[in-house]
Design an enzyme around this catalytic site. Structure first.
Site, PDB file in Angstrom:
ATOM      1  N   CYS A  59      -9.906 -29.842  27.278  1.00 49.12           N
ATOM      2  CA  CYS A  59     -10.774 -29.840  26.100  1.00 49.12           C
ATOM      3  C   CYS A  59     -11.897 -28.842  26.337  1.00 49.12           C
ATOM      4  O   CYS A  59     -12.882 -29.144  27.003  1.00 49.12           O
ATOM      5  CB  CYS A  59     -11.334 -31.236  25.858  1.00 49.12           C
ATOM      6  SG  CYS A  59     -12.343 -31.331  24.379  1.00 49.12           S
ATOM      7  N   LEU A  60     -11.702 -27.649  25.837  1.00 46.43           N
ATOM      8  CA  LEU A  60     -12.699 -26.589  25.949  1.00 46.43           C
ATOM      9  C   LEU A  60     -12.753 -25.901  24.590  1.00 46.43           C
ATOM     10  O   LEU A  60     -11.729 -25.367  24.126  1.00 46.43           O
ATOM     11  CB  LEU A  60     -12.302 -25.611  27.066  1.00 46.43           C
ATOM     12  CG  LEU A  60     -13.282 -24.495  27.395  1.00 46.43           C
ATOM     13  CD1 LEU A  60     -14.600 -25.061  27.913  1.00 46.43           C
ATOM     14  CD2 LEU A  60     -12.679 -23.566  28.442  1.00 46.43           C
TER      15      LEU A  60
END
Length: 183
Positions: free
Chosen positions: A112-113
């Protein structure tokens, strides 16, 4: 006009065959841009890049990150990158190959970036993505989690989170999940 292009193409093929070489594979715009990005990499000492399929396959590579501060200090985390032929108009696909107890990386290795999703822009590059991944280890974010359990522990009990991270990195169980050693 079409015949002119066919004549030019035929002349090029004949010239390549006369030189005894096989026809040269034409690189996509994505490959050209990626080649430029990789040649301009400016990574911290704690990060390195490798090409498990050889230098001929630039579109698939691995990055190893060894944080030198924070909860994950001393661990080694391996990420695989798959870059689309339409890069940089599409973000690279990144997976964490090391099972890690982290609020922004789930147990399947999804990351999750924001710059790999909704905030990706063609002006960003591989260097930016690697620094973003490195930043996840120095400053994990419980506000946008993939691993909700780890995020809740980080938010509510940072000391317990630190203990869980160490247990996972040394090879052990956190709850019902086993984590292989990554120190």
């Amino acid at each position: 006009m079409i015949r002119l292009f066919k004549v030019k193409e035929k002349q090029r093929e004949l010239a390549e065959n006369a030189n005894g070489g096989s026809p040269i594979k034409k690189q996509s715009a994505g490959e050209l841009r990626l080649h430029k990005d990789i040649s301009e990499l400016n990574l911290p000492k704690s990060c390195c890049i490798s090409f498990p399929n050889g230098k001929d396959d630039l579109m698939n590579f691995e990055v190893s990150i060894r944080p030198d501060e924070g909860y994950y200090f001393g661990g080694t985390f391996l990420f695989s990158f798959h870059v689309s032929p339409i890069y940089p108009h599409e973000a690279p696909k990144v997976k964490c190959k090391t099972k890690v107890y982290h609020p922004n990386i789930d147990l399947e290795g999804n990351v999750c970036l924001n710059i790999l999703r909704e905030d990706w822009k063609p002006v960003l590059n591989i260097n930016t993505v690697i620094y973003g991944l490195y930043h996840l280890f120095t400053e994990p974010n419980y506000e946008d989690p993939l691993n909700h359990d780890a995020a809740a522990v980080l938010r509510d009990n940072p000391k317990m989170f630190e203990s869980n991270v160490k247990r996972a990195m040394y090879g052990g169980y956190v709850g019902q999940t086993y984590f292989p050693r990554c120190m």
